[in-house]
Design an enzyme around this catalytic site. Structure first.
Site, PDB file in Angstrom:
ATOM      1  N   TYR A  54      62.259  81.446  32.475  1.00  0.00           N
ATOM      2  CA  TYR A  54      60.879  81.922  32.430  1.00  0.00           C
ATOM      3  C   TYR A  54      60.885  83.320  33.018  1.00  0.00           C
ATOM      4  O   TYR A  54      61.670  83.615  33.925  1.00  0.00           O
ATOM      5  CB  TYR A  54      59.979  81.011  33.261  1.00  0.00           C
ATOM      6  CG  TYR A  54      59.811  79.640  32.666  1.00  0.00           C
ATOM      7  CD1 TYR A  54      58.961  79.447  31.579  1.00  0.00           C
ATOM      8  CD2 TYR A  54      60.499  78.539  33.171  1.00  0.00           C
ATOM      9  CE1 TYR A  54      58.803  78.192  31.015  1.00  0.00           C
ATOM     10  CE2 TYR A  54      60.351  77.283  32.609  1.00  0.00           C
ATOM     11  CZ  TYR A  54      59.496  77.112  31.536  1.00  0.00           C
ATOM     12  OH  TYR A  54      59.348  75.880  30.976  1.00  0.00           O
ATOM     13  N   SER A 111      67.557  74.254  30.088  1.00  0.00           N
ATOM     14  CA  SER A 111      66.267  74.683  30.653  1.00  0.00           C
ATOM     15  C   SER A 111      66.453  75.400  31.987  1.00  0.00           C
ATOM     16  O   SER A 111      67.324  75.037  32.786  1.00  0.00           O
ATOM     17  CB  SER A 111      65.380  73.446  30.870  1.00  0.00           C
ATOM     18  OG  SER A 111      64.343  73.754  31.773  1.00  0.00           O
ATOM     19  N   HIS A 144      55.396  74.552  22.100  1.00  0.00           N
ATOM     20  CA  HIS A 144      55.895  73.841  23.282  1.00  0.00           C
ATOM     21  C   HIS A 144      55.703  72.328  23.108  1.00  0.00           C
ATOM     22  O   HIS A 144      55.449  71.601  24.069  1.00  0.00           O
ATOM     23  CB  HIS A 144      55.134  74.335  24.528  1.00  0.00           C
ATOM     24  CG  HIS A 144      55.975  74.421  25.771  1.00  0.00           C
ATOM     25  ND1 HIS A 144      56.458  75.595  26.280  1.00  0.00           N
ATOM     26  CD2 HIS A 144      56.417  73.467  26.626  1.00  0.00           C
ATOM     27  CE1 HIS A 144      57.138  75.370  27.394  1.00  0.00           C
ATOM     28  NE2 HIS A 144      57.135  74.078  27.619  1.00  0.00           N
ATOM     29  N   ARG A 185      52.409  70.917  24.517  1.00  0.00           N
ATOM     30  CA  ARG A 185      52.288  70.672  25.959  1.00  0.00           C
ATOM     31  C   ARG A 185      51.582  71.801  26.694  1.00  0.00           C
ATOM     32  O   ARG A 185      51.348  71.698  27.884  1.00  0.00           O
ATOM     33  CB  ARG A 185      53.691  70.485  26.568  1.00  0.00           C
ATOM     34  CG  ARG A 185      54.407  69.277  26.024  1.00  0.00           C
ATOM     35  CD  ARG A 185      55.897  69.332  26.314  1.00  0.00           C
ATOM     36  NE  ARG A 185      56.253  69.136  27.690  1.00  0.00           N
ATOM     37  CZ  ARG A 185      56.415  67.954  28.267  1.00  0.00           C
ATOM     38  NH1 ARG A 185      56.210  66.856  27.582  1.00  0.00           N
ATOM     39  NH2 ARG A 185      56.766  67.863  29.529  1.00  0.00           N
ATOM     40  N   THR A 199      61.075  81.931  27.667  1.00  0.00           N
ATOM     41  CA  THR A 199      59.903  81.155  27.242  1.00  0.00           C
ATOM     42  C   THR A 199      58.645  81.911  27.641  1.00  0.00           C
ATOM     43  O   THR A 199      58.432  82.215  28.817  1.00  0.00           O
ATOM     44  CB  THR A 199      59.938  79.747  27.869  1.00  0.00           C
ATOM     45  OG1 THR A 199      61.077  79.073  27.329  1.00  0.00           O
ATOM     46  CG2 THR A 199      58.682  78.956  27.533  1.00  0.00           C
ATOM     47  N   GLN A 253      67.795  79.083  28.992  1.00  0.00           N
ATOM     48  CA  GLN A 253      66.368  79.434  28.903  1.00  0.00           C
ATOM     49  C   GLN A 253      65.832  79.776  30.289  1.00  0.00           C
ATOM     50  O   GLN A 253      66.062  79.051  31.249  1.00  0.00           O
ATOM     51  CB  GLN A 253      65.575  78.249  28.316  1.00  0.00           C
ATOM     52  CG  GLN A 253      64.064  78.443  28.310  1.00  0.00           C
ATOM     53  CD  GLN A 253      63.389  77.808  29.519  1.00  0.00           C
ATOM     54  OE1 GLN A 253      63.804  76.749  29.982  1.00  0.00           O
ATOM     55  NE2 GLN A 253      62.357  78.464  30.038  1.00  0.00           N
ATOM     56  N   ARG A 269      47.880  68.848  31.645  1.00  0.00           N
ATOM     57  CA  ARG A 269      48.287  67.524  31.146  1.00  0.00           C
ATOM     58  C   ARG A 269      47.622  66.439  31.980  1.00  0.00           C
ATOM     59  O   ARG A 269      48.190  65.940  32.937  1.00  0.00           O
ATOM     60  CB  ARG A 269      49.804  67.412  31.157  1.00  0.00           C
ATOM     61  CG  ARG A 269      50.394  68.391  30.191  1.00  0.00           C
ATOM     62  CD  ARG A 269      51.870  68.223  29.977  1.00  0.00           C
ATOM     63  NE  ARG A 269      52.412  69.547  29.742  1.00  0.00           N
ATOM     64  CZ  ARG A 269      53.534  70.006  30.254  1.00  0.00           C
ATOM     65  NH1 ARG A 269      54.289  69.228  30.995  1.00  0.00           N
ATOM     66  NH2 ARG A 269      53.927  71.227  30.014  1.00  0.00           N
ATOM     67  N   LYS A 287      60.806  82.488  23.073  1.00  0.00           N
ATOM     68  CA  LYS A 287      60.354  81.150  22.650  1.00  0.00           C
ATOM     69  C   LYS A 287      58.849  81.012  22.908  1.00  0.00           C
ATOM     70  O   LYS A 287      58.364  81.413  23.966  1.00  0.00           O
ATOM     71  CB  LYS A 287      61.108  80.087  23.462  1.00  0.00           C
ATOM     72  CG  LYS A 287      60.662  78.648  23.222  1.00  0.00           C
ATOM     73  CD  LYS A 287      61.582  77.686  23.949  1.00  0.00           C
ATOM     74  CE  LYS A 287      61.204  76.237  23.745  1.00  0.00           C
ATOM     75  NZ  LYS A 287      60.073  75.780  24.549  1.00  0.00           N
ATOM     76  N   GLY A 295      63.002  68.260  20.934  1.00  0.00           N
ATOM     77  CA  GLY A 295      62.916  67.992  22.362  1.00  0.00           C
ATOM     78  C   GLY A 295      62.945  66.515  22.691  1.00  0.00           C
ATOM     79  O   GLY A 295      63.997  65.893  22.831  1.00  0.00           O
TER      80      GLY A 295
END
Ligand SMILES: Cc1cc2nc3c(=O)[nH]c(=O)nc-3n(C[C@H](O)[C@H](O)[C@H](O)COP(=O)(O)O)c2cc1C
Length: 382
Positions: A132, A110, A280, A283, A158, A130, A167, A256, A333
């Site tokens: 962003y 990540s 995701h 999420r 991503t 990965q 959340r 992704k 995950g």
């Protein structure tokens, strides 16, 4: 018997992890957005498919091996990128990377990980990275140069985090990013001595305060810093930014977070090497379609570009169902992070072996010698 020995299936990991993790950290891993509809829908989607076995097929030489981009893997599943993993288990990024290497399955590091990407590349030279997209092209460009210098060959962008998902469960559990040292957190931690000594104090004493080491080329903020979430608003980004990355990054490039066939077509036109159909893990956008239901149309739009999958896979039969709908590789995950929290590298290896054994057994029971042509053996309930 240590707790990891009680684990007979990936579903066993969550209740055990709940017992050892502070509630805020457990909620951070386990929860979904808003009503949890997208997260629960991911599991429900798998229930809407049935397997149709064929009997008296010689499957004694069956194989779970698959090849992707010319590389051979022991199984068609890998470890999804998970930020903040090191909050749950001691140096969990390393444990996940090592276990994947030993078991010959893909691992995606990540961009919000807590161990330097150069160290992960040494532990697992086949790891993917990965990132962003960033609103600052100089910043993302410098990060890409760093990823390239560390010899990563595969970059995953991503795309489904234009803003952070809502959340509420995290707010209720008192978990904040950046983390804030509160009385509530202190009380929770005091009730979880195993986590306090084996994860938190061990990390701090051996490696100092964990930081988001790979958030930018220069490294990132400590997990308790107010600047840790600075880059979480990306709502001005567009496919033009992705096109820019495609020109800059010469390695394999994967997008992704794809749920719409037209996005898969765009990614292919711009030159992506693959997409990951994913919501995701439920999420981000609540009520987002389960990627399992979206897969056939995404695969059609992707044409010859491979479509990979994540969200909700827990069983060997789930792997079979996702592959029957056209996924070339799937990622998991939460369960692997619980495994890292419970048993570090050995815990993750145990979880990988369980899923692999299920898949291998299910193939015999299904009458399949390989993981291609599975669409004939899987039927959607009407
Ligand atoms: C604790 C946690 C952290 C995550 N962090 C990231 C991340 O940094 N980047 C990313 O692309 N996806 C991230 N994800 C999403 C996963 O990569 C993946 O899409 C999702 O977990 C798959 O669903 P599953 O947990 O049901 O298998 C995270 C998921 C979890 C549970």
């Amino acid at each position: 018997m240590s707790s990891i020995d009680q684990v007979l299936a990936l579903e066993d990991l969550e209740p055990l992890a709940r017992r050892i993790l502070p509630n805020g950290i457990f909620s951070f891993i386990s929860g979904g957005a808003e009503t949890n509809s997208a997260m629960n829908g991911n599991r429900a989607a798998f229930q809407s498919f049935d397997l149709v076995p064929e009997v008296l097929v010689d499957t004694s030489k069956r194989t779970t091996e698959v090849s992707l981009f010319g590389e051979q893997w022991r199984a068609p599943f890998g470890i999804a990128p998970m930020g903040g993993a090191g909050l749950a288990g001691f140096r969990a990024d390393c444990a996940l990377a090592k276990a994947a290497r030993e078991e010959r399955v893909p691992f995606i590091l990540s961009g919000s990980s807590l161990v330097r990407l150069e160290e992960i590349a040494r532990i697992n030279p086949d790891a993917w990275f990965q990132a962003y997209l960033s609103v600052d092209r100089d910043e993302i460009g410098a990060l890409i140069d760093r990823v390239s210098a560390a010899a990563f060959r595969t970059l995953v962008i991503t795309a489904d985090v234009s803003v952070s998902g809502n959340r509420e469960n995290l707010i209720r559990a008192g978990f904040t990013t950046p983390m804030r040292p509160t009385v509530r957190l202190a009380l929770e931690v005091a009730r979880r001595p195993r986590w306090l000594f084996k994860t938190a104090m061990r990390t701090y004493l051996q490696h100092g305060m964990p930081r988001y080491e790979n958030a930018s080329a220069a490294g990132g903020a400590p997990v308790f810093s107010a600047t840790a979430t600075r880059a979480h608003v990306r709502d001005a980004l567009s496919w033009a930014d992705f096109e820019w990355i495609r020109k800059k990054w010469t390695g394999r490039l994967i997008v992704k977070g794809i749920l719409s066939p037209s996005d898969a077509a765009k990614a292919r036109e711009i030159g992506a090497d693959a997409v990951i159909a994913s919501n995701h893990g439920g999420r981000q956008l609540d009520c987002a379609i389960s990627p399992l239901h979206a897969l056939p149309q995404i695969v059609e739009a992707a044409r010859d570009m491979p479509v990979l999958y994540d969200s909700g896979i827990r069983r060997g039969t789930d792997v079979i169902k996702a592959m029957s709908q056209g996924a070339k590789m799937v990622f998991i995950g939460r369960p692997f992070l619980y495994a890292a929290a419970l048993g570090e590298e050995q815990g993750v290896r145990h979880a990988i072996k369980l899923l692999h054994a299920e898949l291998h057994r299910n193939m015999a029971l299904l009458g399949s010698n390989n993981l291609y042509d599975l669409h004939k053996r899987v039927r959607r309930r009407t």
